[in-house]
Motif scaffolding. Structure first.
Motif, PDB file in Angstrom:
ATOM      1  N   GLY A 127       0.810  -1.092   0.015  1.00 30.47           N
ATOM      2  CA  GLY A 127       0.148   0.022  -0.067  1.00 30.47           C
ATOM      3  C   GLY A 127       0.640   1.241   0.250  1.00 30.47           C
ATOM      4  N   LEU A 128       1.764   1.058   0.685  1.00 31.43           N
ATOM      5  CA  LEU A 128       2.936   2.318   0.944  1.00 31.43           C
ATOM      6  C   LEU A 128       3.624   2.663  -0.539  1.00 31.43           C
ATOM      7  N   VAL A 129       4.139   1.526  -1.049  1.00 32.98           N
ATOM      8  CA  VAL A 129       4.547   1.629  -2.490  1.00 32.98           C
ATOM      9  C   VAL A 129       3.821   2.143  -3.630  1.00 32.98           C
ATOM     10  N   VAL A 130       2.730   1.729  -3.587  1.00 37.37           N
ATOM     11  CA  VAL A 130       1.754   1.945  -4.412  1.00 37.37           C
ATOM     12  C   VAL A 130       1.234   3.619  -4.237  1.00 37.37           C
ATOM     13  N   VAL A 133      -3.598   9.516  -4.489  1.00 38.65           N
ATOM     14  CA  VAL A 133      -2.943   9.052  -3.495  1.00 38.65           C
ATOM     15  C   VAL A 133      -3.757   8.215  -2.492  1.00 38.65           C
ATOM     16  N   GLY A 134      -5.020   8.800  -2.008  1.00 36.75           N
ATOM     17  CA  GLY A 134      -5.580   8.100  -0.890  1.00 36.75           C
ATOM     18  C   GLY A 134      -6.120   6.670  -1.531  1.00 36.75           C
ATOM     19  N   PHE A 135      -6.926   6.946  -2.801  1.00 36.48           N
ATOM     20  CA  PHE A 135      -7.400   5.560  -3.475  1.00 36.48           C
ATOM     21  C   PHE A 135      -6.397   4.674  -3.452  1.00 36.48           C
ATOM     22  N   ALA A 136      -5.276   5.006  -3.946  1.00 39.28           N
ATOM     23  CA  ALA A 136      -4.326   3.806  -4.144  1.00 39.28           C
ATOM     24  C   ALA A 136      -4.014   3.379  -2.707  1.00 39.28           C
ATOM     25  N   LEU A 181       0.637  12.271   4.017  1.00 41.22           N
ATOM     26  CA  LEU A 181       1.936  12.721   3.768  1.00 41.22           C
ATOM     27  C   LEU A 181       2.589  12.663   2.174  1.00 41.22           C
ATOM     28  N   PHE A 182       2.055  11.512   1.691  1.00 44.33           N
ATOM     29  CA  PHE A 182       2.510  11.220   0.245  1.00 44.33           C
ATOM     30  C   PHE A 182       1.863  12.391  -0.562  1.00 44.33           C
TER      31      PHE A 182
END
Length: 188
Positions: free
Chosen positions: A60-63, A97-100, A117-118
């Motif tokens: 999830g973080l990478v995506v 970003v949130g959806f991913a 943050l991302f």
């Protein structure tokens, strides 16, 4: 040896076919020891489809990070083309970003925070990219966008700080909030 001829419009696999029931019972015509098409070996319920990868914090973080970079590129291209920051584009960065993060990472409570943050990183990178595009298009500018990022990053950051105002900061906040809420909603 002669083989029986199948009735018209019915498949024939070499085995006699049981007559179809008239009472609506779908299992009445099933032959013992032969699974129905789509059933598990020996009969039974069909196989369940494979569930998508979810509840994986690292993935999830990478995506989410990759989504932030892609959204930053789109946001920067919009800023470079219009020479203006557009609030809806910053909202789009947060939403992407949130959806991913939510779809891939699942319900981990760290994902909405890190997605926010991302999204901040994505908006910042997008605004820098937009500034670099605008500077590279100035008459007489000897620099490409890549050169501005690699050789003159500190100057680019100084220009960005000078051009930033309350609205720029508001775009950061909105993108982070949208990323946080979208990650929470899509994880459910």
């Amino acid at each position: 040896m002669s083989q029986p001829v199948p009735p018209p419009n019915q498949p024939y696999d070499g085995q006699p076919q049981a007559p179809k029931p008239a009472d609506g019972n779908p299992y009445a015509g099933q032959q013992p020891g032969r699974p129905q098409p789509g059933a598990q070996f020996g009969g039974g319920a069909p196989f369940a489809p494979v569930a998508p990868a979810r509840d994986n914090l690292a993935l999830g973080l990478v995506v989410a990070f990759v989504a932030a970079l892609v959204a930053a590129g789109i946001y920067g291209a919009i800023i470079g083309a219009t020479k203006h920051e557009i609030g809806y584009a910053a909202v789009g960065v947060g939403a992407i970003v949130g959806f991913a993060a939510g779809k891939v990472g699942g319900r981990n409570p760290a994902l909405p925070v890190l997605g926010g943050l991302f999204a901040l990183i994505g908006v910042y990178a997008g605004q820098l990219l937009g500034e670099a595009i605008i500077i590279s298009k100035l008459p007489g500018s000897p620099y490409s966008v890549t050169e501005i990022f690699t050789e003159h990053f500190s100057d680019l950051n100084t220009v960005w700080k000078e051009d930033s105002d309350f609205i720029s900061i508001l775009f950061f906040v909105v993108a982070a909030v949208v990323a946080f809420s979208t990650a929470k909603k899509t994880a459910d």
